[in-house]
Each structure stands twice: as structure tokens, then as C-alpha cells.
Design a protein around this motif. Structure first.
Motif, short mmCIF file in Angstrom:
data_model
loop_
_atom_site.label_atom_id
_atom_site.label_comp_id
_atom_site.label_asym_id
_atom_site.label_seq_id
_atom_site.Cartn_x
_atom_site.Cartn_y
_atom_site.Cartn_z
N GLU A 57 0.70 -1.19 0.05
CA GLU A 57 -0.10 0.11 -0.07
C GLU A 57 0.84 1.24 -0.26
OE1 GLU A 57 -2.54 -0.31 3.55
OE2 GLU A 57 -4.02 -1.53 2.28
N LEU A 58 1.78 1.23 0.89
CA LEU A 58 2.72 2.43 1.10
C LEU A 58 3.52 2.46 -0.21
CD1 LEU A 58 3.74 4.60 2.50
CD2 LEU A 58 5.39 3.07 3.41
N THR A 61 1.15 3.83 -3.19
CA THR A 61 0.90 5.18 -3.16
C THR A 61 1.92 6.07 -3.53
OG1 THR A 61 -0.42 4.40 -1.08
CG2 THR A 61 0.15 6.82 -1.31
N VAL A 64 2.41 5.65 -7.41
CA VAL A 64 1.33 6.21 -8.22
C VAL A 64 1.31 8.09 -8.14
CG1 VAL A 64 -1.21 6.70 -8.31
CG2 VAL A 64 -0.68 4.36 -8.01
N TYR A 65 1.72 8.33 -6.99
CA TYR A 65 1.90 9.87 -6.81
C TYR A 65 3.24 10.25 -7.61
CZ TYR A 65 1.99 14.49 -4.81
OH TYR A 65 2.20 15.98 -4.73
N SER A 74 -3.45 8.79 -5.86
CA SER A 74 -2.60 8.11 -4.76
C SER A 74 -3.49 7.66 -3.86
CB SER A 74 -1.77 8.90 -4.15
OG SER A 74 -2.01 10.22 -3.78
N SER A 75 -4.67 8.71 -3.29
CA SER A 75 -5.35 8.12 -2.22
C SER A 75 -6.25 7.17 -2.62
CB SER A 75 -6.36 9.33 -1.90
OG SER A 75 -7.12 9.73 -2.91
N VAL A 77 -5.61 4.35 -3.85
CA VAL A 77 -4.68 2.99 -3.59
C VAL A 77 -5.38 2.63 -2.02
CG1 VAL A 77 -2.64 2.11 -2.75
CG2 VAL A 77 -2.53 3.57 -4.78
N LEU A 78 -5.46 3.75 -1.15
CA LEU A 78 -5.75 3.23 0.28
C LEU A 78 -7.47 2.97 0.23
CD1 LEU A 78 -4.00 5.53 2.46
CD2 LEU A 78 -3.40 3.24 2.14
N LEU A 130 -4.12 -0.16 -10.35
CA LEU A 130 -5.39 0.06 -9.55
C LEU A 130 -6.13 -1.12 -9.55
CD1 LEU A 130 -6.23 3.89 -10.06
CD2 LEU A 130 -5.03 2.88 -8.25
N ARG A 133 -4.53 -3.74 -7.40
CA ARG A 133 -4.92 -3.48 -6.12
C ARG A 133 -6.13 -3.79 -5.76
NH1 ARG A 133 -5.46 -3.78 -1.69
NH2 ARG A 133 -4.94 -2.57 0.09
#
Length: 424
Positions: A57-58, A61, A64-65, A74-75, A77-78, A130, A133
Motif C-alpha cells: 500500500e505504501l 501510493t 502512483v503519486y 494516490s489516495s 490506493v488506500l 489500480l 490493487r
């Protein structure tokens, strides 16, 4: 439809070394769980796979950013770590009962490893990242539900099951505290794609531990139409008054308790504690949760844990009511930690739930429980964020505590009306 070849009580692994009842060397508390060889492998595999999820996840993120410069993407992802749970839990829960559980767990880990490996490939488009993910998130409720049902085989459906599941939750909370820190250090040494390669290794290692450290067990039911059986099983679980009541109380508090975590950055800015305060605000509740589970699991008897379940569930959000009037960060952290400690109510709910669910529905029930839990947490975060657009964060957190307390009191009364005596 057919059952297991032997009841769970006949499939317990013997503690190592065996101790005579009443012996001063007999394991107590959590040590009893670690005395079961198969659980040690499940525990290690859980820690590795969870580490893989946190690091992925980290890393994703940051990746992607870095590729897009877009905070929204990027958000996602979470966010995508929560949303697909409902799909996986509703449509794929039958996997947990229709196939041998060890095979399901190993395949889920290998699928996650393959997805992380594809993410690590240079040139993988953002849209594909994505989607991958999402695939990892869809497998999560199936994996967790199957593993939880398997725990009832390995440990039985009594107190050992409760303690074993508690330990896995403690690892989950610990991963939030440690995993992001380790992931951040890792990203100073390797690129985000390099960190994803590490994730591949953690998932693959988890698969190996489960394959060679646990016993093969037959499926709970015969094969059939997967989606129909999944939906049918979920419906049967929800139709039962007892299991529905326990499920609702399992899902209720997390809907509200996530507000401080979801708004940690804005909250830190509001009270003027800077970036360091964000980390402290996000750590306080997990620290309290770990403490509460350890105290209840190690020091309380099963009957005592049952007696505190409904009071803790009903009152656990009350410390959040004081947040707007607390004089400083230290008091806010204490309020969050107290709310986390109240999370010990889950030990009693675990026992009631596993007792209430028929064996042939256990995998689907545990998958639905996990999917609902993650979905309510994601929904709670979204609601808290939307509310904070209009009101100060401290007011939103207080409102979450107030509305959550009313909701949880009603749910606790509903559970009580289903007939569970508080000392059971």
C-alpha cells in the motif's frame, strides 16, 4: 453437502510439550495458543502477509503519486483496500466452504504475490496498477474468512479460538504501527517497485508456511454454483437472529471509531501539533487496542471476558465525547487510547459468533463478517471526511462518539435480547 471427516475437537494439535492437567508447567493465557504447532505457522504466515499488504500500500501510493502527481489517484490506493471487500465477501464467500481451506489460503497468497509482481514490472500502466490493487483487496475477505474458519479446526471453537483470533488482531494493529515505519525506511533504500518485490517475497513466504505448516482438511460442503452458494450462505447467516445481532455489534463500533484516524492530518493541523502529531494521533488507538486485547486475553477468564463484552461495546466510544474540550495533545491521545482499550469487547463477540454459526456455514460466515467489517470502516472514513468539510474535526470526532454510543447501546441491548447470558 457433507461435513468434515472429524469434528474440530478431534483435530486439535497437541501442545508441545504435553503438560499434565494442573501441572505448574502447563501453558496459560496466550502461551496455550502458541503451544499448538499449526497455529505457530498460521501466526507467522499472517504476520508476513500483513507486512506485504502494508508495504505494498505504501509503495503503491508513492509510485502512483510519483507517476501522476495526483493526490486523488494516490489516495485511491488506500480507498481500494476497503471497497472491494464487499464484492469479495458477497460473491466469493462460498470458496471458503467449497474447497479445502489450506488450498484456498495458499492460492490467495500466490495470487497476491502475482499481483504484486505485476505491479513491480516497469511500465505497468496506472489503470492496471489500480486494478491489481483491487484484486488483492477482493481476495482479502476470502483469505481472512477461510483462515478464521480454519482456526476453529486447529484450536477448537472454545477459548483457544478466541485467544488465537485475538493474537491475529494484535498483529494487525502492530502492523499499522510498525509496517508503515518499516516501509518508509525501505523506500529510502529501494524504489517503490523494489519495495513491491519485497511484497512478493512476503506473500510467497506466507504461502509456503501455510502449505507445509498446516494440515490438509476437506471442504466443509460439496461444490456448487459459487455465487449462488455465497449469496445463499450469507443470507442464511443474516436470517438467524442470534448471528445477525452479533454481526451488527461487530460492525457497529468500527463505523464510528475510525473517525479520528481518518481525520488525523486535519486534526493535527487544527490543534497545531504538526506532522509529528499526525503519527501520534494515528498510533494512540492501535496502542490502546493492543493493550486491551493483551489484558483481556492474558488476565481474564472466558467468563469474565463475556461479562465485559456488552458494557465495553456500549461505552467504548464515550472518551471521544471529551475531545473538543481537552486542553492538549496528551489528553487527546489518552482519550483515543481508552477508546482503543475498549476494543477488548471483540474477544467475547468472537466466542458468541463461532458458537452461533453452523459448521457448514462457518467459512461463509467468517468471510461475510470480515467483508462487513472492512466495508463499515471504509464507509466510516468517508462519512467522517465528508462531515469535516463542514464542521471542525474535533466536533466531528465528538459527534462520532455520541452517535456511535447511542448506536452501540441499542445493538448491545439487541444482542442481550437474543438470549446470551453475560457469564457465558
Amino acid at each position: 453437502m457433507h461435513g468434515k471427516t472429524a469434528p474440530p475437537s478431534a483435530q486439535l494439535s497437541a501442545p508441545e510439550p504435553a503438560a499434565r492437567k494442573g501441572s505448574s508447567h502447563e501453558p496459560t493465557g496466550y502461551r496455550r495458543v502458541f503451544a499448538v504447532a499449526e497455529f505457530r505457522f498460521v501466526f507467522a504466515a499472517h504476520a508476513l502477509s500483513l507486512l506485504g499488504v502494508v508495504v505494498s500500500e505504501l509503495a503503491l501510493t508513492v509510485l502512483v503519486y510519483g507517476l501522476t502527481g495526483s493526490p486523488l489517484l494516490s489516495s485511491l490506493v488506500l480507498a481500494l483496500g476497503f471497497l472491494p471487500h464487499l464484492v469479495g465477501g458477497a460473491l466469493l464467500s462460498g470458496v471458503a466452504d467449497q474447497y479445502p481451506p489450506r488450498g484456498v489460503l495458499v492460492v490467495c497468497d500466490l495470487l497476491c504475490a502475482a499481483c504484486a509482481g505485476a505491479m513491480a514490472l516497469p511500465g505497468t500502466p496506472i489503470a492496471v496498477l489500480l486494478v491489481l490493487r483491487c484484486l488483492i483487496a477482493v481476495t482479502a475477505p476470502v483469505f481472512t474468512g477461510t483462515r478464521t474458519a480454519t482456526l476453529a479446526d486447529i484450536l477448537g471453537d472454545g477459548d483457544l479460538f478466541v485467544l488465537g483470533r485475538s493474537l491475529l488482531r494484535i498483529v494487525s494493529q502492530g502492523a499499522l504501527l510498525i509496517g508503515f515505519g518499516l516501509g518508509g525506511v525501505l523506500l529510502t533504500v529501494v524504489s517503490p517497485r523494489g519495495a513491491l518485490v519485497v511484497t512478493v517475497c512476503t506473500f510467497a513466504s506466507s504461502a509456503l508456511l501455510l502449505r507445509f505448516g498446516t494440515r490438509r482438511r476437506p471442504a466443509w460442503t460439496g461444490k456448487g454454483a459459487l455465487v449462488r452458494n455465497s449469496l445463499s450462505g450469507t443470507r442464511q447467516v443474516l436470517e438467524d437472529r442470534r448471528t445477525r445481532a452479533v454481526l451488527l455489534l461487530t460492525w457497529g463500533p468500527p463505523l464510528f471509531v475510525v473517525a479520528p484516524e481518518a481525520l488525523a492530518a486535519a486534526f493535527a493541523d487544527e490543534i497545531g501539533v504538526g506532522a509529528a502529531g499526525v503519527g501520534l494521533l494515528m498510533c494512540a488507538m492501535p496502542v490502546g487496542t493492543i493493550a486491551g486485547e493483551l489484558i483481556a486475553g492474558a488476565l481474564f477468564s472466558p467468563a469474565a471476558r463475556a461479562r465485559i463484552t456488552l458494557p465495553l461495546a456500549a461505552s467504548g466510544l464515550l472518551p471521544l465525547l471529551a475531545v473538543p474540550v481537552l486542553p492538549g495533545l496528551g489528553w487527546v491521545l489518552l482519550a483515543l487510547a481508552l477508546t482503543g482499550i475498549a476494543g477488548a469487547y471483540t474477544l467475547g463477540l468472537d466466542q458468541w459468533f463461532v458458537r452461533a454459526v453452523p459448521e457448514e456455514l462457518r467459512g461463509r460466515a467468517m468471510t461475510a463478517q470480515t467483508a462487513g467489517l472492512m466495508t463499515t470502516q471504509g464507509g466510516g472514513m468517508a462519512l467522517a471526511g465528508a462531515a469535516a468539510e463542514f464542521w471542525p474535526v474535533s466536533v466531528v470526532v465528538c459527534a462520532a462518539g455520541a452517535s456511535g454510543t447511542v448506536c452501540c447501546v441499542l445493538l448491545a441491548l439487541h444482542v442481550l435480547r437474543t438470549g446470551e447470558r453475560p457469564d457465558r
